[in-house]
Design an enzyme around this catalytic site. Structure first.
Site, PDB file in Angstrom:
ATOM      1  N   ASP A 264       0.295  -1.510  -0.104  1.00  0.00           N
ATOM      2  CA  ASP A 264       0.314   0.109  -0.379  1.00  0.00           C
ATOM      3  C   ASP A 264       0.893   1.187   0.280  1.00  0.00           C
ATOM      4  O   ASP A 264       1.932   1.322   0.258  1.00  0.00           O
ATOM      5  CB  ASP A 264      -1.208   0.158   1.524  1.00  0.00           C
ATOM      6  N   HIS A 265       0.661   1.851  -0.693  1.00  0.00           N
ATOM      7  CA  HIS A 265       1.099   3.408  -0.486  1.00  0.00           C
ATOM      8  C   HIS A 265       2.613   3.344  -0.976  1.00  0.00           C
ATOM      9  O   HIS A 265       3.309   3.616   0.486  1.00  0.00           O
ATOM     10  CB  HIS A 265       0.953   4.295   0.335  1.00  0.00           C
TER      11      HIS A 265
ATOM     12  N   ASP B 143       2.747   5.292  -5.340  1.00  0.00           N
ATOM     13  CA  ASP B 143       1.972   6.571  -4.175  1.00  0.00           C
ATOM     14  C   ASP B 143       3.158   7.585  -5.102  1.00  0.00           C
ATOM     15  O   ASP B 143       4.214   8.030  -3.795  1.00  0.00           O
ATOM     16  CB  ASP B 143       1.246   6.378  -3.725  1.00  0.00           C
TER      17      ASP B 143
ATOM     18  N   GLU C 151      -2.678   6.671  -7.855  1.00  0.00           N
ATOM     19  CA  GLU C 151      -3.982   7.468  -7.512  1.00  0.00           C
ATOM     20  C   GLU C 151      -3.328   8.981  -8.184  1.00  0.00           C
ATOM     21  O   GLU C 151      -1.825   9.446  -8.950  1.00  0.00           O
ATOM     22  CB  GLU C 151      -3.793   7.798  -6.169  1.00  0.00           C
TER      23      GLU C 151
ATOM     24  N   GLY D 193      -9.417   6.045   2.038  1.00  0.00           N
ATOM     25  CA  GLY D 193      -9.110   6.989   2.953  1.00  0.00           C
ATOM     26  C   GLY D 193     -11.099   6.510   3.987  1.00  0.00           C
ATOM     27  O   GLY D 193     -11.815   7.765   3.694  1.00  0.00           O
TER      28      GLY D 193
HETATM   29  O1  G3H Z   1      -4.706   3.364   2.174  1.00  0.00           O
HETATM   30  C1  G3H Z   1      -4.884   3.059   3.321  1.00  0.00           C
HETATM   31  C2  G3H Z   1      -6.578   3.544   3.664  1.00  0.00           C
HETATM   32  O2  G3H Z   1      -6.387   5.098   1.615  1.00  0.00           O
HETATM   33  C3  G3H Z   1      -6.532   4.203   4.752  1.00  0.00           C
HETATM   34  O3  G3H Z   1      -7.407   5.517   5.175  1.00  0.00           O
HETATM   35  O4  G3H Z   1      -7.254   5.960   7.041  1.00  0.00           O
HETATM   36  O5  G3H Z   1      -8.562   6.791   5.874  1.00  0.00           O
HETATM   37  O6  G3H Z   1      -8.924   4.345   6.404  1.00  0.00           O
HETATM   38  P1  G3H Z   1      -8.076   5.469   6.181  1.00  0.00           P
HETATM   39 ZN    ZN Z   2      -4.795   5.291   0.831  1.00  0.00          ZN
END
Ligand code: G3H
Ligand code: ZN
Length: 294
Positions: A87-88, A109, A145, A222
């Site tokens: 992730d990211h 990212d 993204e 998010g």
């Molecule tokens: O990549 C992780 C998410 O987009 C988490 O977002 O912390 O708002 O749930 P969040």
């Molecule tokens: Zn995220």
């Protein structure tokens, strides 16, 4: 027989549901997520796929090989559709590293870099994943993204500046065409983290326009703290994967704090942490129910 992640995403698109993506940095969280997904699978009689996310900042803590082994043992030995995402990740090297370890998908990212650089690095990741796919028969997916989703899954006092800058459909189309990514994360109103003064609404019309113009599956980042109807509208409009992190972090922290407060002499980690696993399980169960319209 477990299908590929690409096939589960396709199924999600066909059924207008979304796959839950949940972040972890330790074994307890993985247990909680797996338990929550299994519970809903047992209730519906259908295997509910789930994606485990490991962010760049936490991968040393959890251990890349270790998390790969844990997720794969669930998938291969328990025949459960659970997948692993980097992730990211902010550089080609860190993405490549996760691909080499065996991750099923990666998110490059590079949104903070100038637009041309973002395109260049994203394309480099796509090319590398395609080459590995060709040589190994794997099917690694690459996501990227465009737009502002904020950074960091933590508690924020107010909505950060820049949150109103949403992804324009034409920009999304150009980006997807130029990079060849498999999945796209647009900015459609959500922001990473839990915001004390409330979360903005998801612009479901914009999701629909971006889905139609890009013609690839869309991912909502998010997710923590959004209203139920924001999720359902976004999923109806074309979101296939939803990311949740902060809600799990907060539940974990609260459960550990309560557990220690209530049992000050307890020193057995399994006993202290069991409520934290259960707290994560409950959130994952509820979120997956919503994402799968159960
Ligand atoms: O990549 C992780 C998410 O987009 C988490 O977002 O912390 O708002 O749930 P969040
Ligand atoms: Zn995220």
């Amino acid at each position: 027989m477990i299908k590929t992640l690409r096939e589960y995403i396709q199924d999600a698109q066909n059924k207008a549901v979304a796959i839950g993506h949940f972040n972890i940095s330790n074994l307890e969280a993985l247990h909680g997520i797996y338990n929550g997904a299994k519970k809903l699978s047992a209730e519906t009689g259908e295997l509910i796929p789930v994606i485990i996310g490991v962010s760049e900042g936490e991968e040393n803590f959890v251990g890349l090989d270790m998390v790969y082994d844990m997720v794969h043992s669930i998938r291969d030995e328990h025949d459960y559709p659970i997948f692993l995402n980097a992730d990211h990740h902010s550089s080609f090297e860190s993405v490549k590293n996760c691909i080499d370890v065996g991750f099923d998908m990666v998110i490059i990212d590079a949104v903070k870099l100038p637009h041309d650089e973002n395109i260049k690095i994203t394309k480099q990741c796509v090319d590398y994943a395609n080459e590995v796919n060709k040589n190994t028969g794997r099917d690694i997916l690459v996501e990227a993204e465009l737009g502002f989703i904020g950074s960091g899954s933590y508690i924020k006092e107010t909505i950060p500046e820049g949150a109103g800058i949403l992804t324009k459909p034409e920009d999304a189309k150009d980006f997807v065409t130029q990079t060849g990514i498999d999945l796209f994360a647009p900015s459609v109103g959500s922001i990473h983290g839990l915001i004390k003064s409330g979360k903005p609404h998801i612009d479901a019309d914009l999701v629909k326009q971006i889905a139609e113009i890009t013609k690839i599956p869309l991912v909502l980042h998010g997710g923590s703290g959004l209203r139920d109807e924001d999720f359902t509208n976004a999923i109806k409009a074309g979101i296939c994967i939803v990311h949740i992190n902060s809600e799990l972090r907060l539940a974990y922290r609260d459960a550990v704090e309560k557990s220690i407060e209530e049992h000050p002499n307890e020193i057995t980690p399994a006993k202290i942490l069991t409520p934290a696993v259960q707290a994560i399980e409950n959130i994952v169960f509820q979120r997956l129910k919503l994402f799968n319209h159960v």
